[in-house]
Design an enzyme around this catalytic site. Structure first.
Site, short mmCIF file in Angstrom:
data_model
loop_
_atom_site.label_atom_id
_atom_site.label_comp_id
_atom_site.label_asym_id
_atom_site.label_seq_id
_atom_site.Cartn_x
_atom_site.Cartn_y
_atom_site.Cartn_z
N SER A 70 7.07 -32.01 22.46
CA SER A 70 7.77 -32.72 21.38
C SER A 70 8.93 -33.52 21.96
O SER A 70 9.49 -33.16 22.98
CB SER A 70 8.33 -31.72 20.37
OG SER A 70 7.30 -30.96 19.82
N1 SAH Z 1 6.22 -26.11 22.12
C1 SAH Z 1 5.44 -26.93 23.01
C2 SAH Z 1 4.69 -27.98 22.21
C3 SAH Z 1 3.27 -27.96 22.60
S1 SAH Z 1 2.17 -28.88 21.60
C4 SAH Z 1 6.27 -27.54 24.13
O1 SAH Z 1 7.51 -27.43 24.11
O2 SAH Z 1 5.69 -28.09 25.08
C5 SAH Z 1 1.38 -27.62 20.68
C6 SAH Z 1 0.66 -26.55 21.45
O3 SAH Z 1 0.05 -25.69 20.49
C7 SAH Z 1 -0.47 -27.03 22.37
O4 SAH Z 1 -0.24 -26.56 23.66
C8 SAH Z 1 -1.73 -26.42 21.75
O5 SAH Z 1 -2.71 -26.05 22.71
C9 SAH Z 1 -1.16 -25.22 21.04
N2 SAH Z 1 -1.98 -24.69 19.94
C10 SAH Z 1 -2.70 -25.37 19.01
N3 SAH Z 1 -3.32 -24.52 18.16
C11 SAH Z 1 -2.96 -23.26 18.57
C12 SAH Z 1 -3.28 -21.94 18.10
N4 SAH Z 1 -4.09 -21.74 17.05
N5 SAH Z 1 -2.74 -20.88 18.75
C13 SAH Z 1 -1.91 -21.06 19.82
N6 SAH Z 1 -1.59 -22.28 20.32
C14 SAH Z 1 -2.09 -23.36 19.69
#
Ligand code: SAH
Length: 221
Positions: A70
């Site tokens: 993000s």
């Molecule tokens: N907080 C992260 C943002 C990552 S983007 C950062 O600071 O980098 C969102 C993430 O959620 C992705 O890595 C994706 O693989 C994960 N994601 C999506 N659906 C998910 C689920 N059902 N359970 C766990 N992770 C999930």
């Protein structure tokens, strides 16, 4: 990388990170400890190397596996909501991704539980944060929609991917008066903060933001 290149990268990262902090202040982020922390955590270590020169810019960036970190303002806003409204005991983060938000949370909460469904991202984030000396995080490779396995009650839940419906297991593991932060896409893509009050939810704030979708199941490396 030569010593000259390394020095250049460090100096330029420092000036870019102070510009980032300046922009966060302009957007109303005022928690000094949070600003100092975001100014000191090396955000360029959390993005794909080809994008490290943009790591401090006001934009989401690729972290691999078609996922994104993000933009700084979104991370700052979500964290500032938690600092204003939540007890800083246990937090559950769904979507570890690069581990950047996890790193920020780990500074303020006693314990961070974080779940990621992409095995390669889970492994990388775990290794990255351990090498930074972060030791109050429990990592799980799994589908975060199922909540945390041993039913620990959380002071806060933060979902960093866009769900089409609110996973019940996640709202159930939240204590009364606990704080839920999650993206919604109505009426436009945004992130919101709510407090659990009995069987009702009190909205404490929203902010425009874009997130990748919350997906079902797991993906192996
Ligand atoms: N907080 C992260 C943002 C990552 S983007 C950062 O600071 O980098 C969102 C993430 O959620 C992705 O890595 C994706 O693989 C994960 N994601 C999506 N659906 C998910 C689920 N059902 N359970 C766990 N992770 C999930």
């Amino acid at each position: 990388m030569s010593l000259h290149d390394l020095n250049w990268l460090i100096t330029h990262s420092e000036s870019r990170s102070s510009r980032m902090i300046h922009q966060l202040r302009e957007h109303g982020i005022s928690h000094e400890e949070l600003l100092a922390l975001m100014g000191s955590v090396p955000r360029h270590d959390f993005v794909e190397p080809a994008f490290s020169h943009l790591a401090y810019s006001a934009t989401p960036l690729p972290i691999g596996r078609n996922q994104t970190i993000s933009q700084p303002l979104t991370v700052a806003r979500m964290t500032e909501w938690l600092l204003s409204h939540s007890r800083l005991g246990r937090v559950l983060e769904v979507g570890t991704g690069s581990g950047y938000q996890t790193r920020i949370l780990s500074h303020f909460f006693n314990k961070v539980h974080t779940v990621e469904r992409q095995e390669s991202l889970y492994l990388l984030a775990k290794q990255r944060l351990s090498s930074m000396g972060v030791n109050n995080v429990e990592y799980l490779f799994g589908d975060g929609q199922a909540g945390w396995p041993n039913k620990v009650e959380m002071d806060a839940v933060i979902i960093t991917a866009m769900a089409s419906k609110i996973p019940l297991a996640l709202t159930n593991c939240l204590k009364q008066q606990g704080i839920l932060i999650m993206p919604i896409d109505h009426p436009s893509p945004q992130i919101g903060c709510w407090r659990k009050e009995g069987d009702r939810w009190k909205c404490l704030g929203t902010e425009s933001a874009y997130f990748v979708p919350l997906l079902e199941g797991m993906e192996y490396a």
